[in-house]
Design a protein around this motif. Structure first.
Motif, PDB file in Angstrom:
ATOM      1  N   LEU A 267      -2.640  -3.477  -3.095  1.00 25.59           N
ATOM      2  CA  LEU A 267      -2.938  -2.205  -2.435  1.00 25.59           C
ATOM      3  C   LEU A 267      -1.630  -1.500  -2.122  1.00 25.59           C
ATOM      4  O   LEU A 267      -0.737  -2.081  -1.507  1.00 25.59           O
ATOM      5  N   GLU A 268      -1.512  -0.245  -2.571  1.00 24.30           N
ATOM      6  CA  GLU A 268      -0.320   0.557  -2.289  1.00 24.30           C
ATOM      7  C   GLU A 268      -0.751   1.950  -1.832  1.00 24.30           C
ATOM      8  O   GLU A 268      -1.646   2.567  -2.423  1.00 24.30           O
ATOM      9  N   LEU A 269      -0.132   2.401  -0.770  1.00 21.11           N
ATOM     10  CA  LEU A 269      -0.349   3.759  -0.275  1.00 21.11           C
ATOM     11  C   LEU A 269       0.988   4.479  -0.191  1.00 21.11           C
ATOM     12  O   LEU A 269       1.985   3.898   0.254  1.00 21.11           O
ATOM     13  N   GLU A 270       1.013   5.742  -0.591  1.00 19.50           N
ATOM     14  CA  GLU A 270       2.205   6.575  -0.471  1.00 19.50           C
ATOM     15  C   GLU A 270       1.799   7.940   0.059  1.00 19.50           C
ATOM     16  O   GLU A 270       0.996   8.645  -0.571  1.00 19.50           O
ATOM     17  N   GLY A 271       2.288   8.293   1.245  1.00 20.79           N
ATOM     18  CA  GLY A 271       1.998   9.600   1.831  1.00 20.79           C
ATOM     19  C   GLY A 271       0.530   9.843   2.095  1.00 20.79           C
ATOM     20  O   GLY A 271       0.073  10.993   2.128  1.00 20.79           O
ATOM     21  N   ALA A 272      -0.242   8.767   2.312  1.00 21.68           N
ATOM     22  CA  ALA A 272      -1.687   8.917   2.491  1.00 21.68           C
ATOM     23  C   ALA A 272      -1.999   9.481   3.876  1.00 21.68           C
ATOM     24  O   ALA A 272      -1.357   9.144   4.873  1.00 21.68           O
ATOM     25  N   GLY A 273      -3.045  10.317   3.914  1.00 22.08           N
ATOM     26  CA  GLY A 273      -3.440  10.877   5.191  1.00 22.08           C
ATOM     27  C   GLY A 273      -4.825  11.496   5.125  1.00 22.08           C
ATOM     28  O   GLY A 273      -5.350  11.785   4.057  1.00 22.08           O
ATOM     29  N   ASN A 274      -5.411  11.648   6.317  1.00 21.14           N
ATOM     30  CA  ASN A 274      -6.671  12.377   6.468  1.00 21.14           C
ATOM     31  C   ASN A 274      -6.606  13.060   7.830  1.00 21.14           C
ATOM     32  O   ASN A 274      -5.511  13.366   8.303  1.00 21.14           O
ATOM     33  N   GLY A 275      -7.702  13.283   8.460  1.00 21.66           N
ATOM     34  CA  GLY A 275      -7.643  13.944   9.764  1.00 21.66           C
ATOM     35  C   GLY A 275      -7.208  13.050  10.899  1.00 21.66           C
ATOM     36  O   GLY A 275      -7.033  13.519  12.025  1.00 21.66           O
ATOM     37  N   PHE A 276      -7.007  11.752  10.630  1.00 19.75           N
ATOM     38  CA  PHE A 276      -6.720  10.788  11.696  1.00 19.75           C
ATOM     39  C   PHE A 276      -5.355  10.116  11.547  1.00 19.75           C
ATOM     40  O   PHE A 276      -4.735   9.768  12.544  1.00 19.75           O
ATOM     41  N   VAL A 277      -4.914   9.899  10.321  1.00 19.75           N
ATOM     42  CA  VAL A 277      -3.609   9.274  10.072  1.00 19.75           C
ATOM     43  C   VAL A 277      -2.839  10.132   9.086  1.00 19.75           C
ATOM     44  O   VAL A 277      -3.427  10.943   8.352  1.00 19.75           O
TER      45      VAL A 277
END
Length: 503
Positions: A267-277
């Motif tokens: 699992l890799e995330l880069e610059g991930a976001g939504n209304g909470f994080v």
């Protein structure tokens, strides 16, 4: 706070309590003594009999044998109302409040002060405000509707109700289970105020730190028997655990396997976001357990929800096993090899009225119906590997202990063979022995190459189980620390103390 107090004669004494349900004896001659101004801890694994004993003291159950004495005189309670009139109150985990009424109306429900035939609302508000201030809750407005209160504030209302009944004994059942750290501190102060007024507190909790912080005396139950009662000063956590589970735990957490090598990024995330994080960057490799630490509201649960598609990310990049993907729903997440064990196993993880087997097959039946037959055949072996304690696979899940319910949750997700497991408060509300069982499952999954991302508010758990720890604050990851860090270091980073000191 658990300083020794002068010994008084017991306010309430239970002796030789026996209780059976449907031919099964759940309490075998149990007893304890509660003294004025003292916090008495009641501990034991799930199913030890703690809740049953509390309900007998509260008048909700009548024992088959044994005696209760109040100030040395025999008493019996045919109902909770009788127990309350005698000065014995109970604050349960599930609050009994009317959310559309005010704090004052809830505190005095059925006992409202009157001026002739009319409720004297001014006096009711005034008396409630004075009551709140007397227990250290000056910040609460007695006229506020309960609906607007936090969980901790609702708990304070329950405590205020108990004090308004002139309670001499207050039993508290897992009072910090849903509280943030700063709210726990408020509860500590309120308990100290109560003991200063000479109220005896029976404190039931799985959190051993709280038991040692607050209690002067500790009673241990196991399998419905009274193991013993000791001054808290004569015990340490290891000794208490040994008495609770009936065996010596070499450590609270299974050892990390030596020489284990991590695999490829799962699992890799880069610059991930939504209304909470926002701006989330992380990597979890095969065979790795990555912990998420942070204060209440830091965004740990929201991050897991984003990964699982319950609150999909609207920006950034997500890769699973090296392939860029966008998860838009939990069903898509399961098909992609993700599993999410939520913190609310009763509300979100289980169908309580269904059997163990039906729950264990729930996810595979919903997402991969063609695999149901094979999963059904494998279910008994899988549940045996999890050391599930149940009457049989046809037993309704609602009748299992918290630890065994959590094992059923794990079983339903393991049935789909996930490659990435997201754990949100994996051991909340279960006893220390059951926790160890969950930790063993986590270690076994990691050894099989599963990547695990775990969010927990219990710092010892994060430090004891994680290979790396990511600390969150205000919806962002603000740092990474090794599991050799101290709790103080993690808390300082979570609270922003280091940044404030630098500024």
């Amino acid at each position: 706070m658990a300083a020794a107090r002068p010994l008084h004669a017991p306010v309430l004494r239970a002796s030789g309590i026996v209780q059976s349900f449907l031919g099964t004896t759940v309490l075998h001659g149990v007893g304890l003594e509660l003294r004025a101004g003292e916090v008495h801890g009641l501990v034991g694994e799930n199913g030890a009999g703690k809740s049953t004993l509390m309900k007998i003291l509260a008048g909700a159950h009548q024992p088959d044998a044994g005696t209760l004495e109040l100030d040395g005189e025999p008493v019996s309670f045919a109902s909770p109302i009788q127990a309350q009139r005698a000065g014995i109150a109970t604050v349960y985990q599930e609050f009994n409040l009317l959310v559309d009424r005010s704090i004052a109306e809830n505190v005095w429900l059925g006992r409202e002060p009157r001026r002739g035939p009319v409720v004297d609302r001014r006096r009711m508000l005034r008396d409630t405000q004075a009551l709140l201030e007397s227990i250290g809750a000056q910040g609460l407005d007695a006229g506020l509707p309960v609906r607007q209160l936090s969980v901790a504030e609702q708990q304070i209302v329950e405590i205020a109700k108990a004090v308004s009944l002139d309670a001499r004994v207050i039993s508290m059942d897992e009072p910090t289970a849903a509280l943030a750290d700063h709210e726990v501190s408020l509860l500590y102060r309120i308990i100290e105020r109560l003991t200063e007024r000479g109220i005896a507190i029976l404190y039931v909790s799985h959190r051993l730190r709280e038991i040692f912080d607050l209690c002067t005396t500790i009673t241990v139950l196991k399998d419905g028997t009274h193991v013993g009662t000791w001054p808290a000063a004569e015990l340490d956590e290891r000794g208490l655990v040994r008495r609770m589970v009936g065996r010596e735990l070499s450590a609270f957490f299974p050892d990390r396997p030596e020489g284990a090598e991590l695999g490829e990024p799962m699992l890799e995330l880069e610059g991930a976001g939504n209304g909470f994080v926002d701006d989330i960057a992380l990597t979890v490799r095969a065979g790795e357990i990555v912990g998420l630490a942070g204060l209440q509201g830091a965004g740990r649960t929201e991050l897991l929800s984003g990964v699982f598609g319950a609150d999909p990310f609207t920006r950034g990049t997500m890769r699973l096993q090296g392939r860029e993907t966008r998860i838009r729903s939990p069903r898509q997440a399961v098909r992609a090899g993700l599993a999410l064990i939520t913190e609310d196993r009763k509300g979100q993880g289980l169908s309580l009225s269904l059997s163990v087997l039906q729950n264990a097959l729930g996810v595979v039946r919903a997402v991969f119906p063609g695999r149901t037959g094979a999963a059904r055949q494998a279910a008994p072996e899988r549940l045996a590997e999890l050391a599930l304690v149940a009457r049989g696979l046809d037993q309704e899940v609602q009748f299992l202990s918290g630890g065994n319910q959590q094992k059923v949750v794990l079983a339903r997700w393991l049935a789909v063979a996930p490659r990435v497991v997201l754990l949100d408060e994996p051991t909340r509300g279960i006893d220390v022995g059951a926790k160890y069982g969950v930790y063993e499952v986590m270690r076994r999954l990691a050894a099989d190459g599963v990547a695990i991302l775990m969010a927990s508010s219990e710092l010892p758990e994060v430090l004891g189980m994680s290979d790396r720890i990511l600390v969150m604050r205000d919806g962002r990851i603000v740092g990474e620390v090794p599991p050799t860090s101290s709790e103080e270091d993690v808390l300082a980073l979570a609270a922003g103390a280091e940044a404030e000191a630098a500024a």
